[in-house]
Design a protein around this motif. Structure first.
Motif, mmCIF file in Angstrom:
data_model
loop_
_atom_site.group_PDB
_atom_site.id
_atom_site.type_symbol
_atom_site.label_atom_id
_atom_site.label_comp_id
_atom_site.label_asym_id
_atom_site.label_seq_id
_atom_site.Cartn_x
_atom_site.Cartn_y
_atom_site.Cartn_z
ATOM 1 N N ASP A 87 0.817 -1.218 0.000
ATOM 2 C CA ASP A 87 0.000 0.000 0.000
ATOM 3 C C ASP A 87 0.850 1.268 0.000
ATOM 4 N N ARG A 88 2.127 1.156 0.374
ATOM 5 C CA ARG A 88 2.991 2.349 0.444
ATOM 6 C C ARG A 88 4.238 2.263 -0.419
ATOM 7 N N VAL A 89 4.573 1.072 -0.909
ATOM 8 C CA VAL A 89 5.763 0.917 -1.756
ATOM 9 C C VAL A 89 5.315 0.321 -3.088
ATOM 10 N N GLY A 90 5.326 1.142 -4.121
ATOM 11 C CA GLY A 90 4.945 0.680 -5.446
ATOM 12 C C GLY A 90 6.165 0.380 -6.296
ATOM 13 N N VAL A 91 5.924 -0.189 -7.472
ATOM 14 C CA VAL A 91 6.997 -0.552 -8.395
ATOM 15 C C VAL A 91 6.619 -0.084 -9.793
ATOM 16 N N VAL A 92 7.542 0.577 -10.455
ATOM 17 C CA VAL A 92 7.360 0.992 -11.838
ATOM 18 C C VAL A 92 8.527 0.456 -12.656
ATOM 19 N N GLU A 93 8.210 -0.233 -13.749
ATOM 20 C CA GLU A 93 9.254 -0.771 -14.611
ATOM 21 C C GLU A 93 9.753 0.310 -15.562
ATOM 22 N N GLY A 94 11.060 0.330 -15.768
ATOM 23 C CA GLY A 94 11.610 1.289 -16.703
ATOM 24 C C GLY A 94 13.124 1.329 -16.651
ATOM 25 N N ASP A 95 13.685 2.007 -17.632
ATOM 26 C CA ASP A 95 15.128 2.198 -17.750
ATOM 27 C C ASP A 95 15.439 3.627 -17.320
ATOM 28 N N MET A 96 16.257 3.790 -16.309
ATOM 29 C CA MET A 96 16.510 5.122 -15.758
ATOM 30 C C MET A 96 17.145 6.077 -16.768
ATOM 31 N N PHE A 97 17.827 5.537 -17.762
ATOM 32 C CA PHE A 97 18.456 6.391 -18.770
ATOM 33 C C PHE A 97 17.512 6.674 -19.941
ATOM 34 N N ALA A 98 16.790 5.638 -20.384
ATOM 35 C CA ALA A 98 15.972 5.792 -21.586
ATOM 36 C C ALA A 98 14.579 6.333 -21.308
ATOM 37 N N ASP A 99 14.042 6.062 -20.124
ATOM 38 C CA ASP A 99 12.664 6.430 -19.819
ATOM 39 C C ASP A 99 12.603 7.631 -18.875
ATOM 40 N N PRO A 100 11.530 8.419 -18.957
ATOM 41 C CA PRO A 100 11.375 9.525 -17.997
ATOM 42 C C PRO A 100 11.159 8.978 -16.596
ATOM 43 N N PHE A 101 11.610 9.727 -15.600
ATOM 44 C CA PHE A 101 11.342 9.337 -14.223
ATOM 45 C C PHE A 101 9.852 9.462 -13.945
ATOM 46 N N PRO A 102 9.269 8.505 -13.236
ATOM 47 C CA PRO A 102 7.865 8.641 -12.837
ATOM 48 C C PRO A 102 7.641 9.959 -12.083
ATOM 49 N N THR A 103 6.504 10.567 -12.308
ATOM 50 C CA THR A 103 6.223 11.885 -11.733
ATOM 51 C C THR A 103 5.574 11.770 -10.350
ATOM 52 N N GLY A 104 5.458 12.920 -9.686
ATOM 53 C CA GLY A 104 4.742 12.982 -8.419
ATOM 54 C C GLY A 104 5.577 12.703 -7.190
ATOM 55 N N HIS A 105 6.906 12.841 -7.300
ATOM 56 C CA HIS A 105 7.790 12.565 -6.174
ATOM 57 C C HIS A 105 8.532 13.836 -5.769
ATOM 58 N N ASP A 106 8.663 14.041 -4.457
ATOM 59 C CA ASP A 106 9.386 15.221 -3.981
ATOM 60 C C ASP A 106 10.757 14.872 -3.399
ATOM 61 N N CYS A 107 11.159 13.614 -3.574
ATOM 62 C CA CYS A 107 12.499 13.189 -3.170
ATOM 63 C C CYS A 107 12.942 12.052 -4.084
ATOM 64 N N LEU A 108 14.158 12.128 -4.592
ATOM 65 C CA LEU A 108 14.721 11.060 -5.414
ATOM 66 C C LEU A 108 15.901 10.442 -4.677
ATOM 67 N N LEU A 109 15.911 9.130 -4.621
ATOM 68 C CA LEU A 109 16.962 8.381 -3.924
ATOM 69 C C LEU A 109 17.779 7.586 -4.925
ATOM 70 N N PHE A 110 19.082 7.743 -4.860
ATOM 71 C CA PHE A 110 20.020 6.901 -5.612
ATOM 72 C C PHE A 110 20.814 6.108 -4.578
ATOM 73 N N ALA A 111 20.361 4.896 -4.270
ATOM 74 C CA ALA A 111 21.004 4.085 -3.237
ATOM 75 C C ALA A 111 21.872 3.013 -3.890
ATOM 76 N N ASN A 112 23.163 3.066 -3.615
ATOM 77 C CA ASN A 112 24.112 2.108 -4.199
ATOM 78 C C ASN A 112 23.946 2.034 -5.712
ATOM 79 N N GLN A 113 23.694 3.173 -6.327
ATOM 80 C CA GLN A 113 23.357 3.220 -7.741
ATOM 81 C C GLN A 113 24.390 3.989 -8.562
ATOM 82 N N LEU A 114 24.769 5.169 -8.129
ATOM 83 C CA LEU A 114 25.671 5.989 -8.934
ATOM 84 C C LEU A 114 27.079 5.431 -8.956
ATOM 85 N N VAL A 115 27.386 4.542 -8.026
ATOM 86 C CA VAL A 115 28.669 3.850 -8.029
ATOM 87 C C VAL A 115 28.836 2.975 -9.274
ATOM 88 N N ILE A 116 27.731 2.664 -9.928
ATOM 89 C CA ILE A 116 27.738 1.767 -11.077
ATOM 90 C C ILE A 116 28.153 2.479 -12.358
#
Length: 356
Positions: A224-253
C-alpha cells in the motif's frame, strides 16, 4: 588524520597470499567449521574431522589457516572460534558474512581474474564469466535466475550492514513520495518505509528486477505504500509525483558523465525545494582509503559496467552543484563499512528582492 603505518613484510604476506586467506574463510563457512565451533567449542582436530566428514590432513590444513588468521583459536590442542567470529555470531551478523563470502567466491572471484585486463582495457572484462546479452551485469543476470537470486540475496546482506546508515541519516521530514531510482529488489525502500510510516515510495527499475521487488514488498505487507514501476533510468522519464529522489548504491555503477546526466534528470524531475539523496560506499577525498572501498573496487572494475567505481565524496558533491542542487550535506556513517549519505535540495526560485 592519523598517518598510516609503513607496510611491513608481515603485511606483504597478507597481500601476497590474500586469495588464500579468503579461501580459508570461505572453506570454514562452506564446510560449517565456524557454526560447529559455535555449537561445540573446544573440539580436538579429530573431533572436528569427524563432525565435518573430513580426513585428518584437510582438517590440519584448514585449522592451521583459520587459526593463523585469527578466525579460530587454539588452546591446549582444542579449537574454538576467534573473538571476532564469536562477536559476529552474538550480534546476529554471521549469516551476512557467510552470504558475502559466497558472493565473493561465486561472483566476484571468477571476474577478479580479469582485473588486470579490465584495467588495461578500461572496461568490465570479467563480465565474460556471465554469458548473455548486454554490456552490464544487471541485464545479464536476467538470463540466469539462480545467479540472480544469489546476487539479490547477497545485495540484501550488504544492505543489512549498511542500511542503518541510510535510515539514520535520511531526513524525510516533510517528504510525501520518494522515487527509489534503480531500487533493485526494494530493500532500501522497504527499510526506509518501515522507519518513515508517513512516506510513500516507488521502486523504479528494469522489468526483471521489478518483479523481484514486487514479491519482497508483498512479503513485508507494504504494497500500500511501496509501489513498483518498470523502466530504464536512462531511456525512460522518471515517474512523476515525487518530492524526493533516492540513488542508493546506484551511482557507483555508472560513469561520471552518466551520473551527471542522471542528476540533471533528477533536478528537472523534482519540484522546487525537492530533495535528492545519494547513498553509497565512499572513498576518501585524500585518495588513500578506506581499505574496504579500495579492495571492493576490484569488483566494480571487473563486473557491473564498463565504468563502475567507488567515487570520492567530493566527486558527488561536484556533480550535484553542476546539476544546480544546493544545501549539499555530507553524512558519513559510523560503522566499519565506508557507506555514507549525501543530501541536497533543488533550488527554490528567487522571489522579488532576491529572497529565496
Amino acid at each position: 588524520m592519523t598517518a598510516k603505518s609503513p607496510l611491513t613484510k608481515d603485511d606483504l604476506v597478507g597481500i601476497l597470499f590474500g586469495a588464500g586467506a579468503f579461501q580459508m574463510l570461505h572453506a570454514g563457512c562452506e564446510l560449517g567449521l565456524f557454526r560447529l565451533l559455535r555449537r561445540r567449542p573446544a573440539l580436538s582436530p579429530s573431533q572436528v574431522a569427524k563432525e565435518l566428514g573430513l580426513h585428518a590432513r584437510p582438517v590440519q590444513i584448514l585449522l592451521l589457516g583459520t587459526t593463523a588468521l585469527g578466525l579460530t583459536a587454539r588452546t591446549d590442542g582444542r579449537y574454538r572460534n576467534g573473538e571476532l567470529v564469536e562477536e559476529l555470531f552474538q550480534e546476529g551478523t554471521w549469516d551476512i558474512i557467510e552470504d558475502l563470502a559466497e558472493f565473493q567466491q561465486k561472483v566476484t572471484g571468477p571476474a577478479a581474474l580479469d582485473f588486470v585486463a579490465s584495467l588495461r582495457q578500461n572496461t568490465n572484462v570479467g563480465l565474460r564469466h556471465i554469458p548473455g546479452d548486454g554490456d552490464d551485469l544487471y541485464r545479464r543476470l536476467t538470463g540466469h535466475p539462480q545467479l540472480s537470486q544469489l546476487f539479490y540475496r547477497c545485495m540484501k546482506s550488504w544492505s543489512t550492514l549498511s542500511n542503518p546508515i541510510l535510515v539514520e541519516n535520511a531526513d524525510l521530514s516533510g517528504v510525501g513520495n520518494v522515487l527509489d531510482v534503480g531500487g533493485g529488489d526494494g530493500v532500501n525502500s522497504i527499510a526506509l518505509a518501515m522507519a518513515n510510516p508517513g512516506v510513500a515510495f516507488t521502486v523504479f527499475d528494469l522489468p526483471g528486477t521489478a518483479a523481484i521487488a514486487q514479491h519482497k514488498i508483498r512479503l513485508q505487507g507494504l504494497s500500500d505504500r511501496v509501489g513498483v514501476v518498470e523502466g530504464d533510468m536512462f531511456a525512460d522519464p522518471f515517474p512523476t509525483g515525487h518530492d524526493c529522489l533516492l540513488f542508493a548504491n546506484q551511482l557507483v555503477i555508472w560513469s561520471p558523465e552518466e551520473n551527471r546526466s542522471l542528476l540533471r534528470k533528477a533536478y528537472e524531475a523534482l519540484p522546487d525545494g525537492g530533495r535528492v539523496l545519494i547513498f553509497s560506499a565512499m572513498s576518501d577525498d585524500t585518495g588513500d582509503g578506506p581499505l574496504y572501498a579500495a579492495l571492493d573496487n576490484v569488483y566494480f572494475a571487473t563486473l557491473p559496467t564498463g565504468n563502475s567505481m567507488i567515487y570520492h565524496w567530493a566527486q558527488y558533491e561536484e556533480w550535484l552543484a553542476e546539476a544546480g542542487f544546493c544545501e549539499v550535506v555530507r553524512l558519513p556513517g559510523k560503522t566499519w563499512t565506508p557507506h555514507g549519505l549525501i543530501a541536497a535540495r533543488k533550488r527554490m526560485p528567487s522571489a522579488p528582492g532576491g529572497v529565496k
